[in-house]
Write a protein that holds these residues in place. Structure first.
Motif, PDB file in Angstrom:
ATOM      1  N   CYS A   1      34.710  42.551  40.177  1.00 26.44           N
ATOM      2  CA  CYS A   1      35.563  43.312  41.086  1.00 26.44           C
ATOM      3  C   CYS A   1      34.813  44.515  41.616  1.00 26.44           C
ATOM      4  CB  CYS A   1      36.832  43.769  40.364  1.00 26.44           C
ATOM      5  SG  CYS A   1      37.805  42.434  39.683  1.00 26.44           S
TER       6      CYS A   1
ATOM      7  N   TYR B   1      37.763  39.825  44.677  1.00 24.76           N
ATOM      8  CA  TYR B   1      38.697  40.530  43.819  1.00 24.76           C
ATOM      9  C   TYR B   1      38.462  42.036  43.883  1.00 24.76           C
ATOM     10  CZ  TYR B   1      38.481  35.802  41.930  1.00 24.76           C
ATOM     11  OH  TYR B   1      38.468  34.445  41.806  1.00 24.76           O
TER      12      TYR B   1
ATOM     13  N   VAL C   1      44.704  42.846  39.440  1.00 28.40           N
ATOM     14  CA  VAL C   1      43.670  42.495  40.416  1.00 28.40           C
ATOM     15  C   VAL C   1      44.294  42.115  41.757  1.00 28.40           C
ATOM     16  CG1 VAL C   1      41.772  40.899  40.915  1.00 28.40           C
ATOM     17  CG2 VAL C   1      42.183  41.656  38.560  1.00 28.40           C
TER      18      VAL C   1
ATOM     19  N   LEU D   1      39.631  45.266  41.590  1.00 22.90           N
ATOM     20  CA  LEU D   1      40.298  45.711  40.374  1.00 22.90           C
ATOM     21  C   LEU D   1      41.104  46.967  40.666  1.00 22.90           C
ATOM     22  CD1 LEU D   1      40.638  45.264  37.307  1.00 22.90           C
ATOM     23  CD2 LEU D   1      38.712  46.828  36.981  1.00 22.90           C
TER      24      LEU D   1
END
Length: 338
Positions: A337, A153, A145, A155
């Motif tokens: 994310c 965030y 991440v 991913l």
């Protein structure tokens, strides 16, 4: 002004409570493990886990408050894991936290378990610079991440099948080492030669930062089955060392590939497998050679604990981002994310 939060964690098989002041001063961190209960089954039995949480939750919270030398009335809020995890286990902690928040009229902070693992790094280094690159590696998750700022965030990669910790547990089971598998394999591997039994490393298609450990796990199982059928003596320490080396190699390679592209100010390790010293040392060594610093929480904050939950709750407290008392457990909760 001090902000004192109670953290509660019951996402899997540890009943945990902690009192944390101002997001990083850990005044208590109480954990009731269920290893002895699940060891004979070779893994966590969800119904058994939730029943043990019911027995343990009140004594654990009481012990955390006593060790911190605070009362319920001293609390400014309560943070609790509400997902992901085992639904029955999550509900025990969540109901306890909601009851405390309601009775004391203090804010409740529902915390994502994966996010809490990230915040374990802020317990030891509260002034980490951004952006950050974090490898969350545990029994149920292997996620890479990019953290652009607190709460944001992206991913970059995740496992497509078995998580790294899950693979450790399954290989430990076929080696008849017991549960949990990660620490047992790490201990056995110290006696082995990581190059004696070479196992495959799955990097998947070019350019991806995703992970895959199912094939590696199967390769270990097939190697052991074939050796036993042929009556050959198996050097289990070499098998453990070779398996661990393959897992660590892929994890570190993927982290550094992401770091070269995104140039983080720091690389973080998080999750139960982050307690593996071979992984931490290898990442630190190779990252330093490329100019990247690495932060790894101490082992007690890598495995499931409530201090990291309270730490995450503190940053929610600062932003007034509390949760409603109608908050429910979400066993399959993602990190949010992109």
């Amino acid at each position: 002004m001090s902000v004192i939060l109670l953290g509660v964690e019951t996402s899997c098989d540890e009943t945990a409570a902690a009192v944390v002041e101002n997001g990083h001063l850990v005044r208590s961190n109480t954990i009731a493990s269920q290893f002895d209960l699940h060891g004979k089954f070779g893994g966590v039995v969800p119904e058994v886990a939730s029943r043990r949480h019911l027995e343990s939750i009140n004594p654990v919270i009481r012990q955390a408050l006593e060790e911190a030398d605070v009362s319920f009335r001293d609390l400014d809020g309560v943070a609790v894991t509400y997902g992901p995890g085992l639904a029955g286990s999550l509900l025990v902690g969540l109901m306890a936290a909601k009851t405390i928040a309601y009775a004391l009229d203090i804010p409740l902070f529902g915390i994502n378990h994966l996010e809490a693992h990230i915040y374990a790094n802020f317990l030891v280094a509260p002034d980490l610079p951004f952006p950050l690159l974090c490898l969350i590696v545990s029994g149920g998750h292997t996620d890479l991440v990019l953290i652009t700022r607190l709460g944001e965030y992206r991913l970059l990669g995740r496992t497509r099948d078995d998580a790294a910790g899950e693979a450790f547990d399954k290989v430990a089971r076929v080696l008849e080492l017991g549960y949990p598998g990660g620490p047992l394999i790490e201990k056995l591997a110290r006696e082995g030669d990581p190059e004696a039994v070479p196992f495959p490393r799955a990097y998947l298609e070019e350019g991806t930062l995703d992970f895959s450990f199912s094939g590696l796990k199967t390769a270990v199982i097939n190697y052991l089955d074939r050796a036993r059928r042929e009556g050959r003596k198996v050097a289990e320490a070499d098998v453990a060392a070779g398996f661990q080396e393959a897992v660590v190699g892929v994890l570190v390679d993927k982290v550094l590939a992401a770091a070269r592209v995104h140039r983080p100010a720091r690389i973080l390790l998080a999750g139960g497998v982050a307690a593996n010293r071979v992984l931490a040392r290898e990442l630190e060594r190779r990252a330093a050679a490329e100019g990247f610093g690495v932060t790894v929480p101490p082992p007690v904050f890598c495995t499931d604990n409530a201090a990291m939950v309270a730490c995450a709750g503190y940053y929610r407290y600062l932003h007034g981002d509390s949760s409603p008392l109608t908050l429910n457990a979400l066993a399959g909760l993602g990190l949010g994310c992109e």
